[in-house]
Design a protein around this motif. Sequence first.
Motif, PDB file in Angstrom:
ATOM      1  N   ALA A   1       0.684  -1.418  -0.012  1.00 51.82           N
ATOM      2  CA  ALA A   1       0.163  -0.456  -0.161  1.00 51.82           C
ATOM      3  C   ALA A   1       0.972   1.260   0.058  1.00 51.82           C
ATOM      4  CB  ALA A   1      -0.800   0.149   0.933  1.00 51.82           C
ATOM      5  N   HIS A   2       1.747   1.100   0.743  1.00 56.06           N
ATOM      6  CA  HIS A   2       2.583   2.406   1.112  1.00 56.06           C
ATOM      7  C   HIS A   2       3.601   2.490  -0.558  1.00 56.06           C
ATOM      8  CE1 HIS A   2       6.941   4.460   1.398  1.00 56.06           C
ATOM      9  NE2 HIS A   2       6.738   5.040   2.638  1.00 56.06           N
ATOM     10  N   SER A   3       3.671   1.584  -1.682  1.00 62.83           N
ATOM     11  CA  SER A   3       4.185   1.312  -2.571  1.00 62.83           C
ATOM     12  C   SER A   3       3.553   2.639  -3.564  1.00 62.83           C
ATOM     13  CB  SER A   3       4.705   0.547  -3.411  1.00 62.83           C
ATOM     14  OG  SER A   3       5.161   0.536  -4.240  1.00 62.83           O
ATOM     15  N   VAL A   4       2.224   2.208  -3.730  1.00 60.52           N
ATOM     16  CA  VAL A   4       0.697   2.557  -4.303  1.00 60.52           C
ATOM     17  C   VAL A   4       0.848   4.494  -4.132  1.00 60.52           C
ATOM     18  CG1 VAL A   4      -1.345   2.859  -4.716  1.00 60.52           C
ATOM     19  CG2 VAL A   4      -0.719   1.229  -4.422  1.00 60.52           C
ATOM     20  N   LEU A   5       0.999   4.637  -3.458  1.00 56.73           N
ATOM     21  CA  LEU A   5       1.025   6.168  -1.940  1.00 56.73           C
ATOM     22  C   LEU A   5       1.874   6.949  -2.738  1.00 56.73           C
ATOM     23  CD1 LEU A   5      -0.617   5.692   1.725  1.00 56.73           C
ATOM     24  CD2 LEU A   5      -1.756   5.463  -1.025  1.00 56.73           C
ATOM     25  N   GLN A   6       3.970   6.272  -2.679  1.00 57.27           N
ATOM     26  CA  GLN A   6       4.710   7.088  -3.307  1.00 57.27           C
ATOM     27  C   GLN A   6       4.758   6.829  -4.545  1.00 57.27           C
ATOM     28  OE1 GLN A   6       8.021   4.501  -1.958  1.00 57.27           O
ATOM     29  NE2 GLN A   6       8.691   5.438  -1.038  1.00 57.27           N
ATOM     30  N   LYS A   7       4.075   5.921  -5.289  1.00 57.25           N
ATOM     31  CA  LYS A   7       4.277   6.249  -6.576  1.00 57.25           C
ATOM     32  C   LYS A   7       2.743   7.459  -7.077  1.00 57.25           C
ATOM     33  CE  LYS A   7       6.134   2.115  -7.709  1.00 57.25           C
ATOM     34  NZ  LYS A   7       5.460   0.748  -7.429  1.00 57.25           N
ATOM     35  N   HIS A   8       1.486   7.930  -6.290  1.00 60.38           N
ATOM     36  CA  HIS A   8       0.874   8.108  -6.615  1.00 60.38           C
ATOM     37  C   HIS A   8      -0.136   6.976  -7.557  1.00 60.38           C
ATOM     38  CE1 HIS A   8       2.403  11.886  -4.964  1.00 60.38           C
ATOM     39  NE2 HIS A   8       3.049  11.626  -5.037  1.00 60.38           N
ATOM     40  N   GLY A   9      -0.699   6.179  -7.214  1.00 58.65           N
ATOM     41  CA  GLY A   9      -1.479   4.920  -7.676  1.00 58.65           C
ATOM     42  C   GLY A   9      -2.754   5.700  -8.384  1.00 58.65           C
TER      43      GLY A   9
ATOM     44  N   VAL B   1      -6.958   8.097  -1.077  1.00 61.47           N
ATOM     45  CA  VAL B   1      -7.563   9.218  -1.040  1.00 61.47           C
ATOM     46  C   VAL B   1      -7.276  10.294  -0.262  1.00 61.47           C
ATOM     47  CG1 VAL B   1     -10.078  10.426  -1.007  1.00 61.47           C
ATOM     48  CG2 VAL B   1      -9.744   8.187  -2.163  1.00 61.47           C
ATOM     49  N   ALA B   2      -6.954   9.303   1.383  1.00 61.04           N
ATOM     50  CA  ALA B   2      -6.294  10.978   2.127  1.00 61.04           C
ATOM     51  C   ALA B   2      -5.048  11.118   1.534  1.00 61.04           C
ATOM     52  CB  ALA B   2      -6.371   9.652   3.143  1.00 61.04           C
ATOM     53  N   ALA B   3      -4.159  10.469   1.078  1.00 61.44           N
ATOM     54  CA  ALA B   3      -3.108  10.572   0.660  1.00 61.44           C
ATOM     55  C   ALA B   3      -3.083  12.459  -0.422  1.00 61.44           C
ATOM     56  CB  ALA B   3      -1.905  10.094   0.578  1.00 61.44           C
ATOM     57  N   ASP B   4      -3.571  11.921  -1.172  1.00 59.62           N
ATOM     58  CA  ASP B   4      -3.854  12.491  -2.547  1.00 59.62           C
ATOM     59  C   ASP B   4      -4.614  13.972  -1.823  1.00 59.62           C
ATOM     60  OD1 ASP B   4      -3.022  10.736  -4.550  1.00 59.62           O
ATOM     61  OD2 ASP B   4      -5.016  10.459  -5.265  1.00 59.62           O
ATOM     62  N   GLU B   5      -5.806  13.356  -1.548  1.00 60.14           N
ATOM     63  CA  GLU B   5      -6.291  15.360  -0.323  1.00 60.14           C
ATOM     64  C   GLU B   5      -4.887  15.352   0.765  1.00 60.14           C
ATOM     65  OE1 GLU B   5      -9.281  14.008   1.188  1.00 60.14           O
ATOM     66  OE2 GLU B   5     -10.762  13.427  -0.203  1.00 60.14           O
TER      67      GLU B   5
END
Length: 160
Positions: A113-121, A154-158
């Motif tokens: 999950a962290h990897s996805v967040l890092q890549k802004h997937g 979504v929280a990371a995107d926001e």
Amino acid sequence: MSATIDIRFRLNGVDTEVSVPATMSALEMLRDRLDLTGTKYACGEGECGACTISVDGVTVNSCLMFAADCDGRELMTIEGLAASSVGEALRASFTRNGAVQCGFCTPGIMMQAHSVLQKHGSCEPADLKRTIEGNLCRCTGYVKIIDSMAEACVAADEGA
Ligand code: FES
Ligand code: FES
């Protein structure tokens, strides 16, 4: 008896030196030499994802990597992730959604999950589902895990 190799790497932000047998896996080194037992051993064959760590920003199955190949690399385990704001956000969303039962798969899934967040997937559930294709969970049926990942994404995107 196999030869011993001295290696140096950065682990969870800390310069680390260790002497390892040439045949030791990165997973064994983390758990047995460095007492980082958050990374789990299950299949030992690259099938379950319980041993997932990050090496130079890429998720890998540490059961399939030689410890010696960690030399000069940047490693992060669930212990390092847990100490970060992203780790805290993931812990909170997994807790809110009841996505942890026995918890054995959780460190590996959180590393993915962290990897996805890092890549802004993508935060779309169908896309998130694909990112954990290599992570097996025996307990939850994945729905709550995907919900938790989506919430954190979504929280990371926001910028939360
Ligand atoms: S223990 Fe490494 S993939 Fe299963
Ligand atoms: S919560 Fe038990 S294996 Fe996933």
